[in-house]
Design an enzyme around this catalytic site. Structure first.
Site, mmCIF file in Angstrom:
data_model
loop_
_atom_site.group_PDB
_atom_site.id
_atom_site.type_symbol
_atom_site.label_atom_id
_atom_site.label_comp_id
_atom_site.label_asym_id
_atom_site.label_seq_id
_atom_site.Cartn_x
_atom_site.Cartn_y
_atom_site.Cartn_z
ATOM 1 N N HIS A 11 -1.414 0.264 -9.806
ATOM 2 C CA HIS A 11 -2.023 -0.704 -8.882
ATOM 3 C C HIS A 11 -2.592 -1.908 -9.656
ATOM 4 O O HIS A 11 -3.805 -2.167 -9.610
ATOM 5 C CB HIS A 11 -3.108 -0.045 -8.022
ATOM 6 C CG HIS A 11 -3.357 -0.798 -6.735
ATOM 7 N ND1 HIS A 11 -3.689 -0.175 -5.561
ATOM 8 C CD2 HIS A 11 -3.319 -2.125 -6.454
ATOM 9 C CE1 HIS A 11 -3.856 -1.092 -4.610
ATOM 10 N NE2 HIS A 11 -3.623 -2.292 -5.133
ATOM 11 N N GLU B 37 -3.317 7.548 -4.390
ATOM 12 C CA GLU B 37 -3.763 7.037 -5.688
ATOM 13 C C GLU B 37 -5.251 7.265 -5.917
ATOM 14 O O GLU B 37 -6.018 7.220 -4.946
ATOM 15 C CB GLU B 37 -3.399 5.551 -5.842
ATOM 16 C CG GLU B 37 -4.024 4.609 -4.827
ATOM 17 C CD GLU B 37 -3.534 3.169 -5.016
ATOM 18 O OE1 GLU B 37 -2.322 2.907 -4.921
ATOM 19 O OE2 GLU B 37 -4.385 2.304 -5.268
ATOM 20 N N ARG C 52 0.869 -1.171 0.000
ATOM 21 C CA ARG C 52 0.000 0.000 0.000
ATOM 22 C C ARG C 52 0.908 1.224 0.000
ATOM 23 O O ARG C 52 2.013 1.195 0.577
ATOM 24 C CB ARG C 52 -0.906 0.037 1.243
ATOM 25 C CG ARG C 52 -2.080 -0.938 1.192
ATOM 26 C CD ARG C 52 -3.113 -0.576 0.123
ATOM 27 N NE ARG C 52 -4.232 -1.497 0.080
ATOM 28 C CZ ARG C 52 -4.323 -2.561 -0.731
ATOM 29 N NH1 ARG C 52 -3.327 -2.836 -1.565
ATOM 30 N NH2 ARG C 52 -5.397 -3.327 -0.728
#
Ligand code: 8YV
Length: 344
Positions: free
Chosen positions: A289, A271, A242
């Site tokens: 991602h 993000e 993360r």
């Protein structure tokens, strides 16, 4: 009069043929296009439903569930669930589930791909070539760092960390060091060729460091300026966990000033926004991602999330026993408290 069917919400378009299975048991409200929800919009969607299938985009905590008296289960599509306030859901008796295992290999593959791309300057070389800068072949063009035979550091040694260790040890003859709260059993360490070391030693010895630990208040910015300063200036850092694990400004500074050779990032603190300081650098590989983004794995994740929701709401072959709950103890404790309160 027939009892109304339970209602469930599916927050993003997933795979229709899999999501449609929910219709056997529930009235389904499913998003038909990719949607960015405000907290108020999430609260409105949760107001009249018994369950939901959500992704990392949907942050769900006290405010979002405050007006949702029927809500009993949330199936997260993803192994990480830092988008969910697990304590708040548990207190409210709402069971949360995630999708472990099915994405382990795919996410480990991406971690390794980023490591190789960063160490061997793959995306940087390609951009340079496309820009027409390749005038003549030269001996010193795009010199990078070896992956095979080097020291691989893994921070967080869960299923995905072990997948990366396996790839490094068996495929690339790497020396594997790891740091984790708990040590792996010795036979597993042996199979992975992995050795537990302190956090400080991991930073100091890794030629390539991959972070794969869950994000929490304890792991926030665990890779900060001080941690980066302990790493070799020739090292590569890869983050597939993360964004909040890494202090991105400290990382950008280290990369810009030659204190770290390269990085590969799949996750970001803000993000989908990516810091301009990172975007400006040549020596960082940036992916949006996509850790679990293979078709087969994404289908397996949605299948597991749908099965979890069906089971959590008391239906299907695993009624009442979803296979990957994340806060079952808290939900049981909340139920006990409620029963005790009723008896008084
Ligand atoms: C998912 C992820 O794509 O599983 C995770 O924790 O970060 C990704 O694999 C994401 O969670 C989708 O919601």
């Amino acid at each position: 009069m027939a009892e109304a069917r339970p209602r469930v919400w599916v927050s993003q378009p997933l795979f229709d043929d899999i999501v449609d299975r929910l219709q056997q048991y529930f009235e389904v409200v499913a998003a038909t296009e990719v949607t960015a929800y405000t907290p108020e919009a999430i609260a409105a969607q949760l107001r009249d439903v018994d369950g939901a299938v959500v992704t990392l985009n949907e942050r769900i905590g006290t405010a979002e569930i405050a007006g949702a008296p029927r809500l009993r289960a949330i199936a997260n599509v993803g192994v990480g669930y830092s988008n969910l306030d697990i304590a708040a859901l548990g207190d409210a008796g709402i069971l949360a589930t995630n999708t472990p295992d099915v994405l382990t290999g795919t996410t480990a593959d991406l971690g390794f791909a980023l490591l190789m791309a960063a160490a061997r300057r793959i995306t940087e070389s390609e951009r340079w070539l496309r820009e027409g800068q390749w005038g003549q072949w030269s001996f010193s063009t795009m010199l990078g760092a070896d992956v095979h035979g080097s020291t691989l550091g893994i921070l967080g040694m869960g299923r995905i960390g072990q997948g990366i260790a396996r790839r490094g040890h068996h495929g690339f003859g790497m020396r594997v060091l790891y740091h984790n709260r708990s040590r792996l059993p010795q036979p597993v360490e042996r199979e992975l060729g992995a050795q537990w070391v302190s956090f400080e030693d991991l930073l100091a010895q890794a030629d390539h460091l991959v972070t794969v630990l869950p994000y929490s208040a304890d792991t926030h910015h665990i890779i900060d300026a001080a941690a980066l300063a302990r790493m070799k200036s020739t090292a590569t850092l890869v983050n597939i966990a993360r964004g909040g694990i890494v202090d991105e400004l400290a990382l950008a500074d280290a990369l810009a000033n030659g204190r770290l050779a390269a990085a590969g990032l799949d996750v970001y603190e803000g993000e989908p926004a990516v810091r301009p300081e990172l975007l400006a650098l040549r020596n960082v590989v940036l992916t949006p991602h996509i850790g679990s983004a293979s078709l087969a794995t994404r289908r397996a994740m949605v299948t597991l999330a749908v099965d979890n929701l069906i089971a959590a709401l008391g239906h299907g072959p695993q009624a009442g026993r979803p296979s990957s709950p994340v806060n079952a103890d808290a939900v049981a404790a909340a139920a006990m408290k409620k029963t005790a309160g009723c008896k008084r």
